[in-house]
Design an enzyme around this catalytic site. Sequence first.
Site, short mmCIF file in Angstrom:
data_model
loop_
_atom_site.label_atom_id
_atom_site.label_comp_id
_atom_site.label_asym_id
_atom_site.label_seq_id
_atom_site.Cartn_x
_atom_site.Cartn_y
_atom_site.Cartn_z
NE ARG A 148 30.49 41.43 40.89
CZ ARG A 148 31.55 40.89 41.49
NH1 ARG A 148 31.97 39.69 41.14
NH2 ARG A 148 32.21 41.54 42.42
CG ASP A 210 30.18 36.34 42.09
OD1 ASP A 210 29.78 35.20 42.42
OD2 ASP A 210 31.36 36.58 41.76
CG HIS A 212 32.52 34.80 45.59
ND1 HIS A 212 33.48 34.28 46.40
CD2 HIS A 212 33.18 35.29 44.51
CE1 HIS A 212 34.68 34.46 45.85
NE2 HIS A 212 34.52 35.06 44.69
CD GLU A 262 34.75 33.39 39.99
OE1 GLU A 262 34.06 34.20 39.35
OE2 GLU A 262 35.28 33.66 41.06
NE ARG A 283 31.78 34.13 36.42
CZ ARG A 283 32.49 35.21 36.09
NH1 ARG A 283 32.27 35.81 34.95
NH2 ARG A 283 33.40 35.67 36.92
O1 EZ4 Z 1 36.83 36.17 43.69
O2 EZ4 Z 1 39.03 36.57 40.92
O3 EZ4 Z 1 33.54 37.12 39.56
N1 EZ4 Z 1 34.60 37.38 40.04
C1 EZ4 Z 1 35.07 36.85 41.16
C2 EZ4 Z 1 36.45 37.26 41.58
C3 EZ4 Z 1 37.19 36.17 42.34
C4 EZ4 Z 1 38.68 36.39 42.25
C5 EZ4 Z 1 39.44 35.22 42.85
O4 EZ4 Z 1 40.80 35.27 42.55
O5 EZ4 Z 1 34.39 36.07 41.80
O6 EZ4 Z 1 36.39 38.44 42.33
CO CO Z 2 32.74 35.33 40.62
#
Ligand code: EZ4
Ligand code: CO
Length: 402
Positions: A148, A210, A212, A262, A283
């Site tokens: 990543r 990511d 995010h 996630e 995920r």
């Molecule tokens: O921000 O686990 O893909 N991984 C992530 C992590 C999350 C944290 C949050 O608790 O996006 O770094």
């Molecule tokens: Co993530």
Amino acid sequence: MATVERAEVLLTSPGRTFVTLRITTSDGVVGLGDATLNGRELAVATYLRDHVVPLLIGKDPARIEDMWQYLFRGAYWRRGPVTMTAIAAVDVALWDVKGKVAGLPLYQLLGGRSRDGVMVYTHASGSSVEEMLEDADRARELGYRAIRVQAAVPGVAGTYGVKKNGRYEPADHALPDEQLWSTEAYLDFAPGYLRAAREHLGDGVHLLHDVHHRLTPIEAARFGREVEDVKLFWMEDPTPADSQDAYRLIRQHTTTPIAVGEVLTSIWDVKDLITERLIDYVRCSVVHAGGITHLRRIYDLAALYDVRSGSHGASDLSPVTQAAATHLATAIPNLGVQEHMGYPDLTAEVFHGGATYADGSLHVSEEPGLGVTYDDAAAARFEYEPRYLPVARRLDGSVHDW
Ligand code: EZ4
Ligand code: CO
């Protein structure tokens, strides 16, 4: 019949905070379950101590499915990260007990091996593109086949995913750190460094990224289309997944594969994403999505729609979760990849055993159950310390999705 005799909620901070549920049966068999919810740890600890532990005592530890249904349906109030993490802790601890009673490693109870090892991805990042590429080279040398990549966006202090002193640990402040975000700066900068990573590393490695949760659906659509030539393994969390329908729009515009889940905690939260084929990787994690019992159900649904697993495996998911996830990923037919971020060195003083890394893969322990033990004496040396994830603000001061 053996019964649940004791259930303890254990808190410790060996380099970062972990909450663990330990169940002991009347036969003296011990099972561990992770109950860590980053930045909201005590909510799960209280949920377990005050509302779940009293319900476990005297129950048959062998009835895992029934216990799952009892805790889920029996609470009346449904889903959500606190509830699903608490249920996961019980579920995983009971699977650990079952494995030990049977004398079998957990993956054997889940149908046995589908593969020798579980392909994992690691993180490469840098405060400059050059530094990120050096970090990616280091990952390649360690044998990772999937990496990543994240680089700091110029002018955006505290960009998500960038290591400090060799480690990335976002929950590192006693009160939330406030970080800046600019979508414009990110969209101008990120496609270039993803292309640089592909050119630098060549075609023989899976590249992941990511986002995010930072973009709107149309911004994510543009981004995904713009980076198609990079051939990403996945673009993660392009937009907040509160609205599953947002992914319809993204999907209409780009063939860049998408990974989501996630922060999603139940099969109902990913149902439309999976059945409408809006994502390629799910995920959800063992710890935040109701344990092995529930995550296996999500993976089975996903398999019907060609969606593969991409289990969250950041450092806030304890070695107990990483072990459970590796057992599950060893057994299921539809593994994609599993995240492997690693832990601070001190963590291994408390959690012994578990999954081990070699040649780009995680490997299960052949010990009965999960293969993880918890060292009370070591845990006592690391008193619980509250830590929060950061909060993101746009350049005008308003709150953005972190
Ligand atoms: O921000 O686990 O893909 N991984 C992530 C992590 C999350 C944290 C949050 O608790 O996006 O770094
Ligand atoms: Co993530």
